[in-house]
Design a protein around this motif. Structure first.
Motif, PDB file in Angstrom:
ATOM      1  N   PHE A 172       0.889  -1.154   0.000  1.00  0.00           N
ATOM      2  CA  PHE A 172       0.000   0.000   0.000  1.00  0.00           C
ATOM      3  C   PHE A 172       0.926   1.202   0.000  1.00  0.00           C
ATOM      4  N   THR A 173       0.910   1.979  -1.054  1.00  0.00           N
ATOM      5  CA  THR A 173       1.798   3.137  -1.152  1.00  0.00           C
ATOM      6  C   THR A 173       0.971   4.414  -1.083  1.00  0.00           C
ATOM      7  N   TYR A 174       1.567   5.449  -0.506  1.00  0.00           N
ATOM      8  CA  TYR A 174       0.861   6.726  -0.456  1.00  0.00           C
ATOM      9  C   TYR A 174       1.853   7.880  -0.425  1.00  0.00           C
ATOM     10  N   VAL A 175       1.354   9.037  -0.849  1.00  0.00           N
ATOM     11  CA  VAL A 175       2.102  10.291  -0.783  1.00  0.00           C
ATOM     12  C   VAL A 175       1.377  11.149   0.231  1.00  0.00           C
ATOM     13  N   ASN A 176       2.112  11.638   1.239  1.00  0.00           N
ATOM     14  CA  ASN A 176       1.436  12.439   2.260  1.00  0.00           C
ATOM     15  C   ASN A 176       1.323  13.896   1.811  1.00  0.00           C
ATOM     16  N   VAL A 177       0.700  14.714   2.640  1.00  0.00           N
ATOM     17  CA  VAL A 177       0.454  16.115   2.280  1.00  0.00           C
ATOM     18  C   VAL A 177       1.739  16.921   2.152  1.00  0.00           C
ATOM     19  N   ASN A 178       2.863  16.384   2.624  1.00  0.00           N
ATOM     20  CA  ASN A 178       4.171  17.043   2.505  1.00  0.00           C
ATOM     21  C   ASN A 178       4.967  16.513   1.313  1.00  0.00           C
ATOM     22  N   ASP A 179       4.310  15.717   0.453  1.00  0.00           N
ATOM     23  CA  ASP A 179       4.922  15.104  -0.733  1.00  0.00           C
ATOM     24  C   ASP A 179       5.989  14.057  -0.401  1.00  0.00           C
ATOM     25  N   ASP A 180       5.891  13.426   0.762  1.00  0.00           N
ATOM     26  CA  ASP A 180       6.791  12.326   1.121  1.00  0.00           C
ATOM     27  C   ASP A 180       6.130  11.013   0.698  1.00  0.00           C
ATOM     28  N   ASP A 181       6.922  10.089   0.142  1.00  0.00           N
ATOM     29  CA  ASP A 181       6.427   8.782  -0.285  1.00  0.00           C
ATOM     30  C   ASP A 181       6.569   7.759   0.841  1.00  0.00           C
ATOM     31  N   GLY A 214      -1.193  12.361   6.947  1.00  0.00           N
ATOM     32  CA  GLY A 214      -2.350  12.243   6.064  1.00  0.00           C
ATOM     33  C   GLY A 214      -1.926  11.997   4.625  1.00  0.00           C
ATOM     34  N   ALA A 215      -2.721  11.227   3.914  1.00  0.00           N
ATOM     35  CA  ALA A 215      -2.397  10.861   2.526  1.00  0.00           C
ATOM     36  C   ALA A 215      -3.160  11.738   1.552  1.00  0.00           C
ATOM     37  N   LYS A 216      -2.452  12.313   0.569  1.00  0.00           N
ATOM     38  CA  LYS A 216      -3.152  13.060  -0.486  1.00  0.00           C
ATOM     39  C   LYS A 216      -3.402  12.178  -1.703  1.00  0.00           C
ATOM     40  N   SER A 217      -2.676  11.037  -1.790  1.00  0.00           N
ATOM     41  CA  SER A 217      -2.952  10.034  -2.821  1.00  0.00           C
ATOM     42  C   SER A 217      -2.464   8.690  -2.308  1.00  0.00           C
ATOM     43  N   ALA A 218      -3.061   7.611  -2.828  1.00  0.00           N
ATOM     44  CA  ALA A 218      -2.693   6.267  -2.380  1.00  0.00           C
ATOM     45  C   ALA A 218      -2.977   5.246  -3.465  1.00  0.00           C
ATOM     46  N   THR A 219      -2.235   4.140  -3.413  1.00  0.00           N
ATOM     47  CA  THR A 219      -2.457   3.001  -4.296  1.00  0.00           C
ATOM     48  C   THR A 219      -2.508   1.754  -3.445  1.00  0.00           C
ATOM     49  N   ASN A 220      -3.590   0.998  -3.584  1.00  0.00           N
ATOM     50  CA  ASN A 220      -3.743  -0.235  -2.823  1.00  0.00           C
ATOM     51  C   ASN A 220      -3.298  -1.411  -3.686  1.00  0.00           C
ATOM     52  N   GLY A 221      -2.047  -1.792  -3.533  1.00  0.00           N
ATOM     53  CA  GLY A 221      -1.494  -2.930  -4.260  1.00  0.00           C
ATOM     54  C   GLY A 221      -1.522  -4.205  -3.447  1.00  0.00           C
ATOM     55  N   THR A 222      -2.329  -4.224  -2.390  1.00  0.00           N
ATOM     56  CA  THR A 222      -2.445  -5.426  -1.557  1.00  0.00           C
ATOM     57  C   THR A 222      -3.553  -6.314  -2.111  1.00  0.00           C
ATOM     58  N   SER A 234      -6.299   3.086  -7.167  1.00  0.00           N
ATOM     59  CA  SER A 234      -5.586   4.287  -6.719  1.00  0.00           C
ATOM     60  C   SER A 234      -6.598   5.396  -6.483  1.00  0.00           C
ATOM     61  N   SER A 235      -6.267   6.306  -5.574  1.00  0.00           N
ATOM     62  CA  SER A 235      -7.162   7.433  -5.276  1.00  0.00           C
ATOM     63  C   SER A 235      -6.358   8.678  -4.947  1.00  0.00           C
ATOM     64  N   ARG A 236      -6.988   9.827  -5.224  1.00  0.00           N
ATOM     65  CA  ARG A 236      -6.465  11.130  -4.788  1.00  0.00           C
ATOM     66  C   ARG A 236      -7.489  11.696  -3.804  1.00  0.00           C
ATOM     67  N   PHE A 237      -6.990  12.368  -2.795  1.00  0.00           N
ATOM     68  CA  PHE A 237      -7.861  12.925  -1.766  1.00  0.00           C
ATOM     69  C   PHE A 237      -7.659  14.436  -1.726  1.00  0.00           C
TER      70      PHE A 237
END
Length: 106
Positions: free
Chosen positions: A34-43, A60-68, A92-95
């Motif tokens: 499960f990968t995500y990019v937080n609001v500070n642009d950290d992976d 908090g996540a601004k985008s995520a991909t559920n590869g599980t 995948s989603s953007r928030f």
């Protein structure tokens, strides 16, 4: 009168019950990442996250991909109490308005 045989059987039964609880299906991992990019642009990557465990999404996540192989249930709070949405496996989603701060896998 309680005999030694009764105590041995009771101890064996208790051992089996403890082992069964330890190996319960809820203790399995959601295989994959499960990968995500937080609001500070950290992976970030959650590799094989434990099913049923509440996991913090740092800042908090601004985008995520559920590869599980399981569903990712997203929450607005850090304690998995305020449901926000569900991500099916392989999506995948953007928030934008409300970002998730925790996740739990089914």
């Amino acid at each position: 009168m309680i005999t030694r045989t009764w105590w041995r059987r009771a101890a064996a039964t208790a051992t089996v019950l403890c082992l069964s609880a330890t190996l319960a299906p809820g203790a399995q991992a959601a295989t994959g990442d499960f990968t995500y990019v937080n609001v500070n642009d950290d992976d970030f990557t959650l590799h094989n996250p434990e099913s049923g465990e509440c996991l913090l999404l740092v800042s908090g996540a601004k985008s995520a991909t559920n590869g599980t192989g399981g569903r990712a249930v997203l929450f607005a709070d850090q304690g998995c109490e305020e449901p926000l949405g569900v991500m099916a496996r392989g999506t995948s989603s953007r928030f934008i308005a409300r970002v998730p701060h925790s996740v739990r896998f089914d």
